[in-house]
Design an enzyme around this catalytic site. Structure first.
Site, short mmCIF file in Angstrom:
data_model
loop_
_atom_site.label_atom_id
_atom_site.label_comp_id
_atom_site.label_asym_id
_atom_site.label_seq_id
_atom_site.Cartn_x
_atom_site.Cartn_y
_atom_site.Cartn_z
N THR A 211 29.45 90.20 7.76
CA THR A 211 29.79 91.45 7.06
C THR A 211 30.71 92.28 7.95
OG1 THR A 211 28.89 93.29 5.76
CG2 THR A 211 27.75 92.79 7.81
N ASN A 212 30.88 93.55 7.65
CA ASN A 212 31.74 94.41 8.47
C ASN A 212 31.11 95.79 8.56
OD1 ASN A 212 32.69 96.02 6.12
ND2 ASN A 212 33.48 94.02 5.50
N ASP A 213 31.79 96.70 9.20
CA ASP A 213 31.20 98.01 9.52
C ASP A 213 31.23 99.03 8.38
OD1 ASP A 213 30.12 97.86 12.02
OD2 ASP A 213 32.05 98.07 13.02
#
Ligand SMILES: Cc1cc2nc3c(=O)[nH]c(=O)nc-3n(C[C@H](O)[C@H](O)[C@H](O)COP(=O)(O)O)c2cc1C
Length: 401
Positions: A211-213
């Site tokens: 995933t990402n931030d």
């Protein structure tokens, strides 16, 4: 929205009566004038004095307790009302309202009111599922009453179920949402806005994902801003950590593929699509069915490109106004202008995520808005909610051109 609005709060006799006191307070906090009427059963739980002190008005309890010589109390309250809220609404009181029974002050005044009526059913889950209650709630909706969903959780009876009194602020937000839809001068009235939010999750195995931030805050702010500007909003969210905004249709997704499907489903009807989600560019080529064991010293993960949703929307564009986001750490303008062209977007909102007050997970943002053949519009550091409203105002102006 509720400033100087006359709210009649009808309290019937459930265990949640004490929560109606907080509801009265929340309406007053928003600037509303509140008058309260209570059934005899409600008075078994909480004294009218509590509501009298909070509302600074006499509490109506008895149809024949006519204090003013020149008016009939239940008609006076009904005519005074801008918004009527029945909370908690017992099975008994909502049955009376659904069937036209007027045998006490609450049911009689409700019969006389022409104002919008919000009903907050609150009861034991079995009472709520009783066919008579189900029938009565359907009847109330058919009669144009606004029936709120009770909350699910731990009931006073000691077990889990549906039927709890919703948070007072949520009832107030629902009423505000309704009042908003009554305003005709809102710029996005009758417009459908689709907003995506959050970072997608691409599964490696049942317990791991890429995933990402992205927190989803910018997307949620855009959904709220669009709602407040009068739009009918669908929020497609890959984030699970934020409070679902009221008055917004909500679609929960996890992966880029799920997000693509949800966006495509809403696309044809949409007037504006805001792709604020951080969609994964790659997904694992294979998703392991079972947890991957740490047997090897190194492990290679092969990734496949996901579909570029914004580009896909650009290809299929008809009447829609397309807003994309670009989160970059360098060469902002070059990337943003490139995206604008390649993806056939009408607007790219670019932010430099390396800046301290901008980008992922922050409550503030600082963005540049790019549109073809125009100088960028710079929005200096401010809350994501303010940025969201500004972005939509720029889009509204652009759509008029
Ligand atoms: C302790 C207690 C809690 C109750 N809680 C509820 C409730 O949450 N919802 C409900 O519909 N009825 C509840 N009842 C039953 C109602 O008080 C009863 O049906 C009453 O006739 C409702 O009258 P009203 O609608 O005029 O207020 C409760 C009764 C008792 C004794």
């Amino acid at each position: 929205m509720l400033e100087n609005k006359n709210v009649a709060l009808y309290v019937s006799g459930g265990i949640a009566v004490y929560k109606a006191a907080d509801l009265a307070r929340q309406f007053i906090k928003q600037g509303a004038n509140v008058k309260v009427a209570m059934t005899a059963s409600a008075r078994e739980f909480v004294s009218p004095l509590t509501f009298q002190i909070l509302s600074k008005h006499h509490v109506y309890t008895d149809t024949f307790d006519e204090r003013e010589g020149d008016q009939v109390s239940h008609i006076h309250l009904a005519d005074w009302t801008d918004i009527a809220v029945v909370a908690p609404a017992t099975a008994n009181t909502l049955a009376k309202l659904a069937n036209g029974i007027a045998d006490d002050f609450v049911s009689t005044a409700l019969m006389a009111t022409t104002a919008p009526v919000f009903v907050v059913p609150t009861m034991n889950s079995h009472m709520l599922e009783n066919p008579a209650t189900v029938r009565n709630l359907q009847q109330l909706e058919a009669d144009g009453r606004f029936v709120m969903e009770p909350d699910t959780g731990f009931l006073a009876e000691g077990y889990e179920g549906k039927g709890r009194f919703p948070e007072a602020v949520n009832i107030v937000e629902t009423v505000k949402g309704f009042l908003r839809t009554q305003l005709n001068n809102l710029p996005l009235k009758n417009k459908q806005v689709v907003v995506t939010a959050g970072g997608t999750k691409e599964r490696i195995d049942p317990v791991r994902y890429i995933t990402n931030d992205s927190s989803g805050k910018m997307g949620y702010s855009l959904a709220i801003a669009a709602r407040d500007l009068g739009a009918t909003v669908t929020l497609i969210s890959a984030s699970r950590q934020l409070v679902q905004p009221f008055g917004v249709a909500f679609v929960q997704v996890d992966s880029a593929k799920e997000m693509q499907e949800a966006v495509m489903q809403a696309y044809e009807q949409a007037d504006i699509v805001v792709m604020a989600a951080a969609v994964s560019d790659y997904r694992p080529s294979n998703q392991a069915v079972e947890k991957i064991k740490k047997n090897e010293a190194t492990m290679t993960l092969t990734l496949d490109k996901t579909t570029d949703i914004l580009a896909e929307l650009g290809k299929q564009k008809q009447h829609q106004f397309l807003i994309g986001f670009a989160a970059e750490t360098n060469n902002l303008e070059k990337y943003a202008r490139g995206k604008l062209k390649q993806k056939k977007a009408d607007m790219i909102v670019a932010n430099d995520v390396s800046k301290p007050h901008a980008g992922f997970n922050k409550d503030t943002n600082e963005v540049s808005i790019f549109m073809a053949d125009e100088d960028p519009i710079e929005l200096s550091v401010r809350s994501k909610q303010e940025i969201a409203t500004e972005i939509l105002r720029v889009a509204i102006n652009q759509m008029k051109k």
